[in-house]
Design an enzyme around this catalytic site. Structure first.
Site, PDB file in Angstrom:
ATOM      1  N   GLU A 106      -8.618 -11.625   0.039  1.00  0.00           N
ATOM      2  CA  GLU A 106      -8.843 -11.532   1.496  1.00  0.00           C
ATOM      3  C   GLU A 106      -9.392 -10.141   1.732  1.00  0.00           C
ATOM      4  O   GLU A 106      -8.670  -9.155   1.572  1.00  0.00           O
ATOM      5  CB  GLU A 106      -7.516 -11.632   2.262  1.00  0.00           C
ATOM      6  CG  GLU A 106      -6.839 -12.954   2.202  1.00  0.00           C
ATOM      7  CD  GLU A 106      -7.409 -13.942   3.192  1.00  0.00           C
ATOM      8  OE1 GLU A 106      -8.426 -13.616   3.841  1.00  0.00           O
ATOM      9  OE2 GLU A 106      -6.849 -15.025   3.299  1.00  0.00           O
ATOM     10  N   GLU A 110     -17.883  -2.039   7.668  1.00  0.00           N
ATOM     11  CA  GLU A 110     -16.585  -2.154   8.336  1.00  0.00           C
ATOM     12  C   GLU A 110     -16.040  -0.758   8.617  1.00  0.00           C
ATOM     13  O   GLU A 110     -15.846   0.035   7.693  1.00  0.00           O
ATOM     14  CB  GLU A 110     -15.632  -2.924   7.432  1.00  0.00           C
ATOM     15  CG  GLU A 110     -14.301  -3.171   8.094  1.00  0.00           C
ATOM     16  CD  GLU A 110     -13.326  -3.885   7.176  1.00  0.00           C
ATOM     17  OE1 GLU A 110     -13.167  -3.442   6.032  1.00  0.00           O
ATOM     18  OE2 GLU A 110     -12.711  -4.857   7.631  1.00  0.00           O
ATOM     19  N   ILE A 111     -15.790  -0.449   9.873  1.00  0.00           N
ATOM     20  CA  ILE A 111     -15.302   0.890  10.241  1.00  0.00           C
ATOM     21  C   ILE A 111     -13.770   0.922  10.179  1.00  0.00           C
ATOM     22  O   ILE A 111     -13.180   1.904   9.788  1.00  0.00           O
ATOM     23  CB  ILE A 111     -15.842   1.288  11.633  1.00  0.00           C
ATOM     24  CG1 ILE A 111     -17.384   1.335  11.589  1.00  0.00           C
ATOM     25  CG2 ILE A 111     -15.253   2.642  12.081  1.00  0.00           C
ATOM     26  CD1 ILE A 111     -18.071   1.591  12.923  1.00  0.00           C
ATOM     27  N   ALA A 163       0.845  -1.203   0.000  1.00  0.00           N
ATOM     28  CA  ALA A 163       0.000   0.000   0.000  1.00  0.00           C
ATOM     29  C   ALA A 163       0.880   1.253   0.000  1.00  0.00           C
ATOM     30  O   ALA A 163       2.002   1.239   0.522  1.00  0.00           O
ATOM     31  CB  ALA A 163      -0.897  -0.010   1.229  1.00  0.00           C
ATOM     32  N   GLY A 219      -7.286  -6.540   1.059  1.00  0.00           N
ATOM     33  CA  GLY A 219      -7.675  -5.142   1.144  1.00  0.00           C
ATOM     34  C   GLY A 219      -9.178  -5.028   1.254  1.00  0.00           C
ATOM     35  O   GLY A 219      -9.853  -5.946   1.728  1.00  0.00           O
TER      36      GLY A 219
HETATM   37  P1  NAD Z   1      -7.554  -0.962  -0.147  1.00  0.00           P
HETATM   38  O1  NAD Z   1      -8.462  -1.968  -0.748  1.00  0.00           O
HETATM   39  O2  NAD Z   1      -7.836   0.451  -0.353  1.00  0.00           O
HETATM   40  O3  NAD Z   1      -6.059  -1.184  -0.680  1.00  0.00           O
HETATM   41  C1  NAD Z   1      -5.412  -2.440  -0.630  1.00  0.00           C
HETATM   42  C2  NAD Z   1      -4.331  -2.488  -1.704  1.00  0.00           C
HETATM   43  O4  NAD Z   1      -4.940  -2.400  -2.988  1.00  0.00           O
HETATM   44  C3  NAD Z   1      -3.331  -1.345  -1.644  1.00  0.00           C
HETATM   45  O5  NAD Z   1      -2.056  -1.841  -1.984  1.00  0.00           O
HETATM   46  C4  NAD Z   1      -3.835  -0.386  -2.715  1.00  0.00           C
HETATM   47  O6  NAD Z   1      -2.817   0.451  -3.219  1.00  0.00           O
HETATM   48  C5  NAD Z   1      -4.334  -1.362  -3.759  1.00  0.00           C
HETATM   49  N1  NAD Z   1      -5.346  -0.842  -4.679  1.00  0.00           N
HETATM   50  C6  NAD Z   1      -6.187   0.216  -4.507  1.00  0.00           C
HETATM   51  N2  NAD Z   1      -6.984   0.356  -5.582  1.00  0.00           N
HETATM   52  C7  NAD Z   1      -6.667  -0.636  -6.446  1.00  0.00           C
HETATM   53  C8  NAD Z   1      -7.156  -1.039  -7.718  1.00  0.00           C
HETATM   54  N3  NAD Z   1      -8.149  -0.388  -8.336  1.00  0.00           N
HETATM   55  N4  NAD Z   1      -6.606  -2.115  -8.313  1.00  0.00           N
HETATM   56  C9  NAD Z   1      -5.624  -2.804  -7.726  1.00  0.00           C
HETATM   57  N5  NAD Z   1      -5.113  -2.474  -6.512  1.00  0.00           N
HETATM   58  C10 NAD Z   1      -5.626  -1.407  -5.876  1.00  0.00           C
HETATM   59  O7  NAD Z   1      -7.482  -1.375   1.373  1.00  0.00           O
HETATM   60  P2  NAD Z   1      -6.677  -0.607   2.521  1.00  0.00           P
HETATM   61  O8  NAD Z   1      -7.362   0.651   2.809  1.00  0.00           O
HETATM   62  O9  NAD Z   1      -5.268  -0.538   2.134  1.00  0.00           O
HETATM   63  O10 NAD Z   1      -6.844  -1.663   3.736  1.00  0.00           O
HETATM   64  C11 NAD Z   1      -7.970  -1.729   4.524  1.00  0.00           C
HETATM   65  C12 NAD Z   1      -8.885  -2.858   4.093  1.00  0.00           C
HETATM   66  O11 NAD Z   1      -8.172  -4.092   3.975  1.00  0.00           O
HETATM   67  C13 NAD Z   1      -9.975  -3.150   5.078  1.00  0.00           C
HETATM   68  O12 NAD Z   1     -11.195  -3.285   4.402  1.00  0.00           O
HETATM   69  C14 NAD Z   1      -9.588  -4.480   5.696  1.00  0.00           C
HETATM   70  O13 NAD Z   1     -10.618  -5.263   6.188  1.00  0.00           O
HETATM   71  C15 NAD Z   1      -8.888  -5.144   4.603  1.00  0.00           C
HETATM   72  N6  NAD Z   1      -7.971  -6.159   5.114  1.00  0.00           N
HETATM   73  C16 NAD Z   1      -8.325  -7.460   4.987  1.00  0.00           C
HETATM   74  C17 NAD Z   1      -7.508  -8.445   5.469  1.00  0.00           C
HETATM   75  C18 NAD Z   1      -7.890  -9.899   5.316  1.00  0.00           C
HETATM   76  O14 NAD Z   1      -7.042 -10.736   5.474  1.00  0.00           O
HETATM   77  N7  NAD Z   1      -9.120 -10.214   5.029  1.00  0.00           N
HETATM   78  C19 NAD Z   1      -6.292  -8.127   6.080  1.00  0.00           C
HETATM   79  C20 NAD Z   1      -5.951  -6.777   6.197  1.00  0.00           C
HETATM   80  C21 NAD Z   1      -6.807  -5.796   5.697  1.00  0.00           C
END
Ligand code: NAD
Length: 490
Positions: A258, A392-393, A184, A236
């Protein structure tokens, strides 16, 4: 003031600046001020990483030489061990981990997960004999061969970056894939270290590549759409997960997702340890920024007032003992960035507007520093249809929902778009029966630990597709190839 080392890209065996030398500031969640610089990858850099990973997969023995890759992954692990201090500093200053949370959720947990992968590696099945069968007048012997899927794009979030990066990179490498890690924008250093140490370990060029940049979507979208990338392993938000499925569809991309969660902890009226069961849901650790946190607490109507009193006392006991970067006892720091702070405060306002009662907290705390501090917060008198119970907050906000009986508790737990984790505490047989009816990827009965590197983790419904960690986590990166031949030819 701490300054983190510059985060460099790692492409085709070279630690590199971005093309054109572009960089961006890494912002400390504690101070809101720059704490380091990271390369800002361009499309050209991402293209170079894809070419390198493809070449290393197609034209070297990486995918077939199991002994070589096991030896390198072990050496890599030792180098991470030697860099514990640096990993800890990254967790604190990039991800905003409080000192009391660094080891548990970031460094030791992540490196322990790596050891678990190495321990289960022997259990990966590479070949399976399906026996002989007659067809078309002769008998064939059929054997399945499990092969690495190819080039993997590993796209990861900022909350527990080392843990998630290891979850993907180590499993993909052990499976024989080549990898492009895309951390990220907030946590580039936790990705860059994979490049630095890969160089030191001596991985063949292109087997591991690391790209990142200020634009959250650029590198990820390029990789998702590119036919040279075989699998996207993503952790994410659910919104981005859906976009990845959409954008991966034209190339029929294999996706592993995930995603988010809104997990429920059900405390039964016959819990032997009611106060402890309620208090373990206090959403404080790492400011509640965990995907599998139990952010909905379900308590029986008959003991609702008691649960409220326990929580009130628990949070009062915590008091102001959080949010100090130098205090090793603290387990909660700021949230990651300004956008996240505003999002969490927006949900707190929404909870009030929806008619929930604020039992504790609820305010931003700029007095703790110029970073992104929000108080540990609890809402009671919450109904499951409120948005604060459904969405999800991803901050330190717990919601407490009353239920009538066991059926009602199961209904509430399952009335969620998500299905990542959860818990049931009470008399064992009753809790087990209920755990089996909750539609989530993991459930802790009487606080059993259902998250560890040697067991599979993942979600139902909007929480994802596939499993990470354990043997299953390595097997996610394998394809099945059946080979059959007439028995006489053997
Ligand atoms: P996010 O979805 O905004 O970003 C995650 C990753 O995706 C980052 O590297 C980001 O740069 C990339 N990304 C963003 N837009 C993209 C696109 N259009 N195409 C491809 N990649 C893209 O999430 P965040 O804000 O970084 O993290 C928080 C979220 O992650 C929460 O919803 C949380 O629940 C989730 N999370 C889930 C787990 C799990 O194992 N289930 C673990 C940790 C976090």
């Amino acid at each position: 003031m701490t300054t983190l080392p510059d985060a460099k890209l790692f492409i085709n065996g070279q630690l590199r600046d971005a093309t054109g030398g572009r960089t961006y500031d890494v912002i400390s969640p504690w101070t809101g001020a720059p704490v380091g610089k990271a390369a800002d990858a361009t499309a050209e850099d991402v293209e170079a990483a894809i070419v390198a990973a493809r070449n290393a997969f197609d034209n070297t023995d990486w995918s077939t030489n199991k002994e070589k890759r096991l030896a390198l992954v072990k050496k890599y692990r030792e180098l991470f061990e030697a860099n514990r201090e640096k990993l800890g500093a990254l967790a604190v200053h990039e991800a905003g981990a409080a000192l009391g949370a660094v080891d548990k959720a970031h460094v030791s947990m992540a490196l322990g997960g790596w050891d678990d992968y190495l321990a289960v590696f022997d259990r990966v099945v590479w070949e399976k004999d399906y026996g002989n069968k007659f067809g078309y007048g002769y008998e064939s012997k059929r054997v399945a061969h499990y092969e690495p899927v190819g080039v993997v794009a590993a796209i990861t979030p900022w909350n527990v970056p080392l843990y998630v990066n290891i979850g993907k990179v180590v499993a993909a490498l052990l499976a024989g894939c080549t990898v492009i890690l895309k951390p990220a924008p907030d946590t580039p250093g936790a990705g860059a270290i994979f490049g630095e140490l890969a160089k030191e370990a001596g991985f063949p060029d292109g087997v591991i590549n690391v790209v990142f940049g200020a634009d959250p979507a650029l590198a990820g979208e390029m990789m998702v759409k590119d036919p040279r990338v075989d699998l996207v392993s993503f952790t994410g938000s659910t919104a981005v997960g859906k976009r990845i499925m959409e954008q991966g569809a034209p190339t029929l991309k294999r996706v592993f997702l995930e995603l988010g969660g809104k997990s429920a902890k059900i405390v039964l009226d016959d819990s032997q340890n009611f106060a402890m069961d309620v208090l373990t849901t206090m959403l404080v650790f790492h400011a509640g920024q965990g995907c599998a946190v139990q952010s909905r607490l379900l308590v029986p109507e008959s003991r609702y007032e008691e649960a409220k009193a326990i929580l009130k006392q628990g949070y009062a006991g915590l008091g102001d003992n959080w949010g100090d970067v130098s205090n090793p006892e603290h387990i909660m720091g700021p949230v990651i960035n300004k956008r996240q702070l505003e999002r969490v405060l927006g949900y707190i306002q929404l909870g009030k507007d929806e008619g929930a009662t604020l039992l504790h907290g609820g305010a931003a705390r700029p007095d703790k520093g110029d970073g992104y501090f929000v108080e540990p917060t609890v809402f009671v008198d919450v109904t499951n249809d409120m948005r604060i119970a459904q969405e999800e907050i991803f901050g330190p906000v717990l919601v407490v929902i009353p239920y009538k009986d066991d059926e009602d508790a199961i209904r509430i737990a399952n009335e969620s778009a998500y299905g990542l984790s959860g818990g049931v505490s009470g008399s064992f047989d009753r809790a087990m029966k209920m755990a089996k009816r909750i539609r989530t990827g993991s459930v802790g009965v009487n606080n059993g630990m259902c998250i560890a590197g040697d067991i599979p983790f993942g979600g139902y419904k909007a929480s994802g597709i596939g499993r990470e960690w354990g043997v299953e986590g390595i097997e996610e990166f394998l394809e099945t190839k059946m080979i059959a031949y007439p028995v006489a030819a053997a």
